[in-house]
Design an enzyme around this catalytic site. Structure first.
Site, PDB file in Angstrom:
ATOM      1  N   GLY A  98      -3.245   3.377  -3.040  1.00  0.00           N
ATOM      2  CA  GLY A  98      -2.260   4.238  -2.387  1.00  0.00           C
ATOM      3  C   GLY A  98      -1.040   4.537  -3.241  1.00  0.00           C
ATOM      4  O   GLY A  98      -0.050   5.082  -2.757  1.00  0.00           O
ATOM      5  N   HIS A 127     -10.052  -6.384   3.057  1.00  0.00           N
ATOM      6  CA  HIS A 127      -9.313  -5.314   2.376  1.00  0.00           C
ATOM      7  C   HIS A 127      -7.920  -5.827   2.007  1.00  0.00           C
ATOM      8  O   HIS A 127      -7.334  -6.628   2.740  1.00  0.00           O
ATOM      9  CB  HIS A 127      -9.211  -4.087   3.285  1.00  0.00           C
ATOM     10  CG  HIS A 127      -8.592  -2.924   2.573  1.00  0.00           C
ATOM     11  ND1 HIS A 127      -7.233  -2.775   2.470  1.00  0.00           N
ATOM     12  CD2 HIS A 127      -9.150  -1.901   1.880  1.00  0.00           C
ATOM     13  CE1 HIS A 127      -6.982  -1.683   1.756  1.00  0.00           C
ATOM     14  NE2 HIS A 127      -8.122  -1.142   1.386  1.00  0.00           N
ATOM     15  N   SER A 136      -6.783   4.700  -5.562  1.00  0.00           N
ATOM     16  CA  SER A 136      -6.458   6.069  -5.957  1.00  0.00           C
ATOM     17  C   SER A 136      -7.625   6.794  -6.625  1.00  0.00           C
ATOM     18  O   SER A 136      -7.430   7.534  -7.599  1.00  0.00           O
ATOM     19  CB  SER A 136      -5.210   6.088  -6.848  1.00  0.00           C
ATOM     20  OG  SER A 136      -4.112   5.521  -6.149  1.00  0.00           O
ATOM     21  N   LYS A 151      -8.255   4.097   7.077  1.00  0.00           N
ATOM     22  CA  LYS A 151      -7.105   3.229   7.420  1.00  0.00           C
ATOM     23  C   LYS A 151      -6.549   3.594   8.805  1.00  0.00           C
ATOM     24  O   LYS A 151      -7.302   3.994   9.674  1.00  0.00           O
ATOM     25  CB  LYS A 151      -6.052   3.290   6.319  1.00  0.00           C
ATOM     26  CG  LYS A 151      -6.674   3.030   4.941  1.00  0.00           C
ATOM     27  CD  LYS A 151      -5.678   2.768   3.867  1.00  0.00           C
ATOM     28  CE  LYS A 151      -6.412   2.512   2.553  1.00  0.00           C
ATOM     29  NZ  LYS A 151      -5.547   2.146   1.460  1.00  0.00           N
ATOM     30  N   ASN A 201     -12.298   5.076   3.464  1.00  0.00           N
ATOM     31  CA  ASN A 201     -11.549   4.183   4.350  1.00  0.00           C
ATOM     32  C   ASN A 201     -10.359   4.976   4.899  1.00  0.00           C
ATOM     33  O   ASN A 201      -9.404   5.251   4.183  1.00  0.00           O
ATOM     34  CB  ASN A 201     -11.080   2.971   3.525  1.00  0.00           C
ATOM     35  CG  ASN A 201     -10.152   2.057   4.309  1.00  0.00           C
ATOM     36  OD1 ASN A 201      -9.997   2.209   5.519  1.00  0.00           O
ATOM     37  ND2 ASN A 201      -9.534   1.118   3.612  1.00  0.00           N
ATOM     38  N   GLU A 245     -10.726  -3.642  -5.943  1.00  0.00           N
ATOM     39  CA  GLU A 245      -9.596  -2.752  -5.676  1.00  0.00           C
ATOM     40  C   GLU A 245      -8.307  -3.400  -6.154  1.00  0.00           C
ATOM     41  O   GLU A 245      -7.699  -4.203  -5.428  1.00  0.00           O
ATOM     42  CB  GLU A 245      -9.488  -2.484  -4.168  1.00  0.00           C
ATOM     43  CG  GLU A 245     -10.729  -1.857  -3.579  1.00  0.00           C
ATOM     44  CD  GLU A 245     -10.415  -1.151  -2.264  1.00  0.00           C
ATOM     45  OE1 GLU A 245     -10.419   0.077  -2.260  1.00  0.00           O
ATOM     46  OE2 GLU A 245     -10.122  -1.832  -1.276  1.00  0.00           O
ATOM     47  N   GLU A 277      -5.041  -4.705   2.274  1.00  0.00           N
ATOM     48  CA  GLU A 277      -3.985  -4.581   3.290  1.00  0.00           C
ATOM     49  C   GLU A 277      -4.120  -5.663   4.358  1.00  0.00           C
ATOM     50  O   GLU A 277      -3.129  -6.103   4.935  1.00  0.00           O
ATOM     51  CB  GLU A 277      -4.009  -3.167   3.893  1.00  0.00           C
ATOM     52  CG  GLU A 277      -3.400  -2.173   2.919  1.00  0.00           C
ATOM     53  CD  GLU A 277      -4.104  -0.836   2.837  1.00  0.00           C
ATOM     54  OE1 GLU A 277      -4.771  -0.439   3.806  1.00  0.00           O
ATOM     55  OE2 GLU A 277      -3.993  -0.190   1.770  1.00  0.00           O
TER      56      GLU A 277
HETATM   57  P1  PGA Z   1      -6.461   4.703  -1.960  1.00  0.00           P
HETATM   58  O1  PGA Z   1      -7.018   3.473  -1.090  1.00  0.00           O
HETATM   59  O2  PGA Z   1      -7.679   5.488  -2.413  1.00  0.00           O
HETATM   60  O3  PGA Z   1      -5.570   5.473  -1.034  1.00  0.00           O
HETATM   61  O4  PGA Z   1      -5.746   4.107  -3.116  1.00  0.00           O
HETATM   62  C1  PGA Z   1      -8.175   2.770  -1.459  1.00  0.00           C
HETATM   63  C2  PGA Z   1      -8.447   1.652  -0.487  1.00  0.00           C
HETATM   64  O5  PGA Z   1      -7.504   1.023   0.000  1.00  0.00           O
HETATM   65  O6  PGA Z   1      -9.620   1.379  -0.173  1.00  0.00           O
END
Ligand code: PGA
Length: 253
Positions: free
Chosen positions: A175, A97, A215, A11, A9, A169, A99
């Site tokens: 992140g 997601h 992460s 983003k 992803n 997640e 976010e």
């Molecule tokens: P990240 O994001 O690997 O940067 O933690 C994962 C995601 O949001 O799908």
């Protein structure tokens, strides 16, 4: 037997040039990885999807969109439909997601409409669920994940559900550099699989892939993947580096 699935992803990252470079590097670096051993996908920003799809070319890597709107077409300024994404060669879409849930304010109800629209329109939805840090601290993880899965899939038949991938997640791990321990991931994934068995049936629950996200990196991918109910990884930050993303894919095979 569930085939592993590793997805990147991107983003709101990359630009016209770097998105194509990244796609080309991932495509060429994955050429020796057998399609039958792992499913792979990248989710670039909307505007780079056509050029990324072209750059992925004949590779085994599918493309997906990070979001879309559930209506078919019409007066929805700024939105992108399932048929538009199909039209340019997308296979997958992310739904809900964290976010989008917590920054943009998407509700379970909206996410459910998106999952349903994706399936009806022939795209494969990846439904993202996961608890906030405060919710984990308050021992509400199971409750939150159960609610998000139930509401996200509400009204969908078993036949339709076979198109769905779930991504667990934990929001506190996205992140942040914090990763759920393999045990924490396994517990949540097992919860989701048991819930799917209850909502549908055990055979279907055994077939649905449940990815871990938060992460995921080359150095923790193998131990996460070693968990019985972890069927793949949804990778954010580390998917922006072709070598790291390819290392994660290799760890998942
Ligand atoms: P990240 O994001 O690997 O940067 O933690 C994962 C995601 O949001 O799908």
């Amino acid at each position: 037997m569930r085939k592993p699935f590793v997805a990147g992803n991107w983003k709101m990252n990359t630009d016209n040039h770097s998105s194509v470079n990244l796609a080309q590097s991932i495509a060429s670096g994955s050429s020796e990885i057998a399609e039958k051993s792992v499913s792979m996908a990248v989710f670039p920003p909307f505007v780079y999807l056509p050029s990324v799809i072209k750059a992925l070319n004949v590779s085994n890597i599918a493309a997906g969109a990070q979001d879309f709107y559930f209506e078919q077409n019409g007066a929805f300024t700024g939105e992108i439909s399932v048929s538009m994404l199909k039209d340019i060669g997308c296979t997958f879409v992310l739904c809900g997601h964290s976010e989008r849930r917590h920054v943009i304010g998407e509700t379970d109800e909206l996410i459910n409409k998106k999952v349903a629209a994706a399936i009806s329109g022939g795209l494969l939805p990846v439904l993202c669920v996961g608890e906030l840090l405060d919710e984990r601290k308050a021992s509400q993880t199971n409750e939150v994940v159960t609610r998000q899965v139930k509401n996200g899939l509400a009204g969908l038949s078993a036949e339709k559900i076979s198109a769905v991938t779930i991504a667990y997640e934990p929001v506190w791990a996205i992140g942040t550099g914090l990763t759920a321990t393999p045990q924490q991931a396994q517990e949540a994934h097992e919860l989701v699989r048991k819930l799917l068995a209850k909502m549908y049936d055990a055979r279907l629950a055994e077939e649905i892939r449940i990815l871990y996200g938060g992460s995921a990196k080359p150095d923790n991918a193998a131990e996460l993947m070693a968990q019985q109910d972890v069927d793949g990884l949804l990778v954010g930050g580390a998917s922006l580096n072709a070598d790291d993303f390819l290392a994660i894919i290799r760890a998942a095979v």
